[in-house]
Design an enzyme around this catalytic site. Structure first.
Site, PDB file in Angstrom:
ATOM      1  N   ALA A 139       6.234  -9.034   1.337  1.00  0.00           N
ATOM      2  CA  ALA A 139       6.736 -10.307   1.850  1.00  0.00           C
ATOM      3  C   ALA A 139       5.648 -11.212   2.396  1.00  0.00           C
ATOM      4  CB  ALA A 139       7.782 -10.039   2.940  1.00  0.00           C
ATOM      5  N   CYS A 163      -8.271  -6.112   2.729  1.00  0.00           N
ATOM      6  CA  CYS A 163      -8.256  -4.668   2.950  1.00  0.00           C
ATOM      7  C   CYS A 163      -9.661  -4.101   3.070  1.00  0.00           C
ATOM      8  CB  CYS A 163      -7.507  -3.967   1.822  1.00  0.00           C
ATOM      9  SG  CYS A 163      -5.769  -4.446   1.763  1.00  0.00           S
ATOM     10  N   THR A 170       0.826  -1.208   0.000  1.00  0.00           N
ATOM     11  CA  THR A 170       0.000   0.000   0.000  1.00  0.00           C
ATOM     12  C   THR A 170       0.856   1.251   0.000  1.00  0.00           C
ATOM     13  OG1 THR A 170      -1.895  -1.043   1.065  1.00  0.00           O
ATOM     14  CG2 THR A 170      -1.645   1.327   1.386  1.00  0.00           C
ATOM     15  N   GLN A 227       0.138  -9.861  -5.157  1.00  0.00           N
ATOM     16  CA  GLN A 227      -0.551 -11.151  -5.063  1.00  0.00           C
ATOM     17  C   GLN A 227       0.109 -12.226  -5.912  1.00  0.00           C
ATOM     18  OE1 GLN A 227      -2.430 -13.100  -2.860  1.00  0.00           O
ATOM     19  NE2 GLN A 227      -3.523 -11.141  -2.783  1.00  0.00           N
ATOM     20  N   THR A 279      14.414   4.888   9.270  1.00  0.00           N
ATOM     21  CA  THR A 279      15.343   3.793   9.518  1.00  0.00           C
ATOM     22  C   THR A 279      14.785   2.482   8.982  1.00  0.00           C
ATOM     23  OG1 THR A 279      16.155   4.877  11.515  1.00  0.00           O
ATOM     24  CG2 THR A 279      16.595   2.523  11.304  1.00  0.00           C
TER      25      THR A 279
END
Length: 405
Positions: free
Chosen positions: A205, A329, A79, A184, A242
């Site tokens: 991931a 979602c 996203t 996907q 970071t």
């Protein structure tokens, strides 16, 4: 024995929402969760963290067929990275037009709507009845001022594969950039940026056995990318903040394992899906959406004529089987899926649809057990009095069933 102890063992068939973390990846990430280390620091621990981070970046680059690891930008989610590409359009306030498939991931659709509010015109192109956005439909939507075309590689609800390579070639011939959300698809089918010919490509991931909170954007050299997050020089000033060393290392290892095991994984997933679809084909009133289309090997999208999918989902959940009514979602929504409406289904038909998505840890025995339970629940629901189903009724129904079971 408590009611909780009596509940059936859970079988997870919702892998398009997220996948369990591979134990090999969890073990590899463990040290860096404990030790820490900022990859921007110059001391020994910082340098070690940098080495782990860059090794993960190289693994992602190799997985995607990128020429250089520097083409990879790490982020926290698909996203975020889809939004980063779309927000780049705002770096130039000249006339710009965007084309996107109407059933793109919500991050792309919502990002396009935000662009519209800022004065950028957007054309949404629907899929055909087979769940595919054709090259011809995209070409018809292009204009002289079209700057970007967004087309996902695999639809997250239907599993249908899209002609991204052909669309990218068309766009390239006209000087138009292309964004491919491959979230996907990655880990289930080959994803190679050289073959696809796009300008931006996104993976995450957690869709293929890696950790939640790690994603990657491939950017073609020379393609513009304004940072969505600013305030630091990380990721070559393309994404401030970071870097999450263990999560990105996990993403890299997920890529390496997927590349090594792709053929075996795809064969296993396709075998489970085919077994399942052969079983439901024997059940009256069940339609498999886009069955004739090229699809992800693990995904089935099913319509149960005259039934509430939410009602069926709750009953399957109480029997120990986890499936979905659509995109994760959009969880909690009782509105018809935009993807299914784009297929020209009626709202009632869309609300009678479930998605079943298999994973690497699923077995033939689990599929067989699921088919038995599904058949039984369908018989029960079809013999029950018909009534309208609402969100409130769904929660009430689940509570009642839990009390009984």
């Amino acid at each position: 024995m408590s009611a909780t102890d009596q509940r059936p063992e859970r079988v997870y068939f919702d892998h398009n929402a997220t996948t369990p973390l591979d134990e090999r990846i969890a073990d590899a990430m463990g040290l860096w969760w404990r030790q820490g280390g900022n990859p921007s620091s110059l001391h020994a621990i910082g340098r070690a963290a940098r080495e782990v981070l860059e090794n993960g970046r190289q693994q992602v680059a190799d997985f995607l067929g990128a020429d250089h690891a520097s083409e990879i930008v790490f982020g926290a989610s698909g996203t975020e990275l889809n939004n980063a590409v779309l927000e780049t359009l705002m770096s130039d306030q000249g006339d710009r037009h965007v084309v996107a498939a109407s059933f793109e991931h919500p991050s792309v659709i919502a990002g396009c709507k935000r662009l519209e509010r800022r004065g950028i015109e957007v054309t949404l192109v629907p899929p055909n009845e087979h769940g595919v956005v054709t090259v011809e439909a995209i070409e018809e939507a292009l204009r002289p001022d079209t700057h970007l075309v967004a087309l996902m590689l695999a639809n997250n609800e239907l599993g249908t594969l899209q002609p991204v390579g052909d669309v990218a070639a068309l766009c390239r011939s006209r000087g138009i950039s292309t964004l491919c959300d491959a979230v996907q698809a990655a880990g289930k089918v080959p994803v190679n940026v050289g073959v696809l010919g796009v300008d931006y490509l996104v993976i995450a991931a957690h869709k293929f056995s890696g950790p939640i909170g790690a994603a990657a954007l491939w950017v073609r050299p020379g393609a513009e990318l304004e940072p969505l997050l600013v305030g630091g020089s990380q990721e070559r000033r393309r994404r401030a903040g970071t870097e999450n060393v263990p999560a990105n290392a996990g993403l890299g290892l997920a890529c390496a394992l997927a590349a090594e095991e792709c053929a075996e994984r795809s064969a296993h997933l396709r075998s489970l899906r085919d077994q399942f679809e052969a079983g439901v084909a024997q059940m009256p009133g069940v339609l498999i959406h886009c069955a004739s289309s090229e699809r992800l090997p693990n995904t089935s999208n099913l319509r149960f004529a005259g039934l509430s999918a939410q009602d069926l989902l709750i009953r399957l959940d109480l029997e120990g089987f986890c499936v979905s009514t659509g995109s994760a979602c959009a969880s909690g929504s009782v509105e018809p899926s935009p993807t299914l409406l784009a297929l020209r289904l009626s709202p009632e038909e869309a609300l009678s649809t479930l998605r079943v998505s298999f994973g690497l840890n699923n077995s033939e025995e689990q599929v067989a057990g699921f088919l038995e339970v599904l058949k039984s629940q369908l018989n029960t629901l079809r013999s029950a009095p018909k009534r309208r189903f609402s969100r409130g009724a769904a929660h009430s129904e689940k509570a009642s069933l839990e009390a009984v079971l």
